[in-house]
Design a protein around this motif. Structure first.
Motif, PDB file in Angstrom:
ATOM      1  N   PHE A 187      39.965 -35.779  29.199  1.00  0.00           N
ATOM      2  CA  PHE A 187      41.269 -35.542  29.820  1.00  0.00           C
ATOM      3  C   PHE A 187      41.332 -34.152  30.450  1.00  0.00           C
ATOM      4  O   PHE A 187      41.773 -33.985  31.601  1.00  0.00           O
ATOM      5  N   TYR A 188      40.859 -33.137  29.722  1.00  0.00           N
ATOM      6  CA  TYR A 188      40.951 -31.765  30.241  1.00  0.00           C
ATOM      7  C   TYR A 188      39.955 -31.512  31.368  1.00  0.00           C
ATOM      8  O   TYR A 188      40.226 -30.722  32.274  1.00  0.00           O
ATOM      9  N   VAL A 189      38.788 -32.166  31.325  1.00  0.00           N
ATOM     10  CA  VAL A 189      37.843 -32.011  32.436  1.00  0.00           C
ATOM     11  C   VAL A 189      38.434 -32.602  33.720  1.00  0.00           C
ATOM     12  O   VAL A 189      38.357 -31.992  34.797  1.00  0.00           O
ATOM     13  N   VAL A 190      39.038 -33.781  33.613  1.00  0.00           N
ATOM     14  CA  VAL A 190      39.656 -34.407  34.789  1.00  0.00           C
ATOM     15  C   VAL A 190      40.826 -33.558  35.295  1.00  0.00           C
ATOM     16  O   VAL A 190      41.005 -33.359  36.513  1.00  0.00           O
ATOM     17  N   THR A 191      41.627 -33.040  34.369  1.00  0.00           N
ATOM     18  CA  THR A 191      42.760 -32.193  34.765  1.00  0.00           C
ATOM     19  C   THR A 191      42.276 -30.924  35.460  1.00  0.00           C
ATOM     20  O   THR A 191      42.865 -30.484  36.462  1.00  0.00           O
ATOM     21  N   ILE A 206      44.697 -18.717  35.591  1.00  0.00           N
ATOM     22  CA  ILE A 206      45.805 -19.223  34.778  1.00  0.00           C
ATOM     23  C   ILE A 206      45.574 -20.691  34.410  1.00  0.00           C
ATOM     24  O   ILE A 206      45.751 -21.107  33.256  1.00  0.00           O
ATOM     25  N   THR A 207      45.139 -21.482  35.395  1.00  0.00           N
ATOM     26  CA  THR A 207      44.897 -22.904  35.142  1.00  0.00           C
ATOM     27  C   THR A 207      43.828 -23.110  34.077  1.00  0.00           C
ATOM     28  O   THR A 207      44.009 -23.880  33.126  1.00  0.00           O
ATOM     29  N   VAL A 208      42.709 -22.420  34.234  1.00  0.00           N
ATOM     30  CA  VAL A 208      41.609 -22.573  33.274  1.00  0.00           C
ATOM     31  C   VAL A 208      42.058 -22.133  31.884  1.00  0.00           C
ATOM     32  O   VAL A 208      41.745 -22.790  30.872  1.00  0.00           O
ATOM     33  N   THR A 209      42.807 -21.054  31.815  1.00  0.00           N
ATOM     34  CA  THR A 209      43.235 -20.549  30.511  1.00  0.00           C
ATOM     35  C   THR A 209      44.221 -21.483  29.831  1.00  0.00           C
ATOM     36  O   THR A 209      44.128 -21.736  28.626  1.00  0.00           O
ATOM     37  N   PHE A 212      43.336 -27.243  24.933  1.00  0.00           N
ATOM     38  CA  PHE A 212      42.220 -27.991  24.351  1.00  0.00           C
ATOM     39  C   PHE A 212      41.901 -27.481  22.948  1.00  0.00           C
ATOM     40  O   PHE A 212      41.690 -28.269  22.012  1.00  0.00           O
ATOM     41  N   ILE A 213      41.889 -26.160  22.793  1.00  0.00           N
ATOM     42  CA  ILE A 213      41.623 -25.588  21.462  1.00  0.00           C
ATOM     43  C   ILE A 213      42.723 -25.993  20.480  1.00  0.00           C
ATOM     44  O   ILE A 213      42.446 -26.355  19.321  1.00  0.00           O
ATOM     45  N   MET A 214      43.982 -25.955  20.934  1.00  0.00           N
ATOM     46  CA  MET A 214      45.082 -26.331  20.042  1.00  0.00           C
ATOM     47  C   MET A 214      45.035 -27.815  19.707  1.00  0.00           C
ATOM     48  O   MET A 214      45.420 -28.217  18.599  1.00  0.00           O
TER      49      MET A 214
END
Length: 331
Positions: free
Chosen positions: A10-14, A305-308, A314-316
């Protein structure tokens, strides 16, 4: 394991979608932003060197290249860490400007966000555990703090503690009079940074701790009425075990999710706070880029900002799945 793979996918696609949007936005602007950008650099005394032209091509695309070629080159430049050259601070590289502002934001806003979360959860858990006692008297004060506008609180603090009392400096991240050559690794400089950061840090903590307290206190009261907590009390378990493992552990989950979102936006900085205190962080850099229409710098800041934000969420999600096993089975 499926839960973690799904979240990672999900996060890679986002991330791909966000970076692609960051690529498209300058190219969808009306008019000829490429010409405007080059004219602005020349008016500031800059020279369109071959390196500078490649940076402009990275941002707006080359005249004779297709959109697909530009898109591939854009990704290649991102992986090489080349985000172009700033037009407002020519010939500084965008990566250098972001790299110099990022530690200030992470050090101040990141640390104070973590402190306010820990303080808010601890105070809220105690107030919920001791509901109806004197500890609940904190709730009206926390509600008031939660409703105060961020910038208004910062201006009040500056007027009282800096202008009237003179306890803290009004602006800046360190003393420019003592360290006019820039940051250096010395105890004197670190002391100056801490001294200049106290008032912005207090502003962030005071403005944000109320939300965590109210959320944690309400969840704690709700959890305390659950059957498994009543059963634990009936079994005669230690109060400390009921507090931490039965009530506190379940009550903190919504606050943990909210903390992940807040932590992600730390890199964006508290823009208003940095503007009020003229603090040299990412938020102030972004305002400067917007005011000067520095597209390369805006793109670079938005990308960071987007990457962070995605990385923090993702970590949370990983932490959330570890703390609450139900999440792994339901998603």
């Amino acid at each position: 394991m499926n839960y973690y793979l799904r979240r990672l996918t999900f996060y890679v696609v986002t991330l791909w979608a966000a970076v692609s949007l960051n690529f498209l936005l300058p190219r969808l602007m009306p008019g000829d932003p490429r010409t405007i950008f080059m004219d602005k650099i020349m008016r500031r005394g800059g020279e369109i060197t071959p390196a500078m032209r490649r940076s402009i091509d990275t941002i707006f695309g080359a005249d004779d290249s297709s959109m697909l070629d530009q898109y591939v080159e854009y990704w290649g430049n991102i992986f090489r860490g080349d985000l172009g050259v700033s037009s407002s601070m020519f010939p500084a590289k965008v990566t250098d400007l972001i790299g110099s502002a990022l530690p200030w934001t992470l050090g101040l806003v990141g640390l104070t966000t973590i402190i306010s979360f820990i303080m808010g959860v601890a105070i809220g858990a105690f107030a919920g555990w001791k509901r109806g006692s004197a500890a609940d008297a904190l709730i009206p004060a926390m509600t008031l703090l939660q409703s105060l506008p961020y910038f208004w609180l910062a201006l009040i603090f500056v007027a009282v503690f800096s202008v009237s009392l003179g306890w803290f400096p009004i602006i800046g991240g360190y003393s420019l009079r003592e360290f006019y050559a820039g940051p250096e690794l010395s105890w004197g400089f670190i002391s100056s940074v801490i001294y200049h950061g106290i008032l912005p840090a207090i502003t962030i903590i005071v403005a944000s701790v109320g939300g965590y307290v109210l959320s944690m206190r309400n969840m704690m009261v709700s959890i305390m009425s659950e059957d498994y907590v009543t059963t634990a009390e009936a079994k005669g378990l230690r109060k400390s075990r009921i507090f931490f493992w039965y009530a506190g552990r379940n009550a903190v989950l919504p606050s943990l999710a909210g903390f992940g979102i807040t932590l992600g936006f730390v890199v964006a900085g508290s823009i208003v706070m940095e503007q009020v205190f003229s603090y040299p962080g990412i938020g102030k850099l972004l305002i400067t880029a917007v005011q000067d229409k520095d597209f390369a710098l805006m793109q670079g800041v938005f990308l960071v900002i987007t990457v962070t934000v995605l990385l923090a969420n993702f970590i949370m999600d990983l932490v959330y799945g570890f703390v609450d096993p139900r999440t792994r089975s339901n998603v």
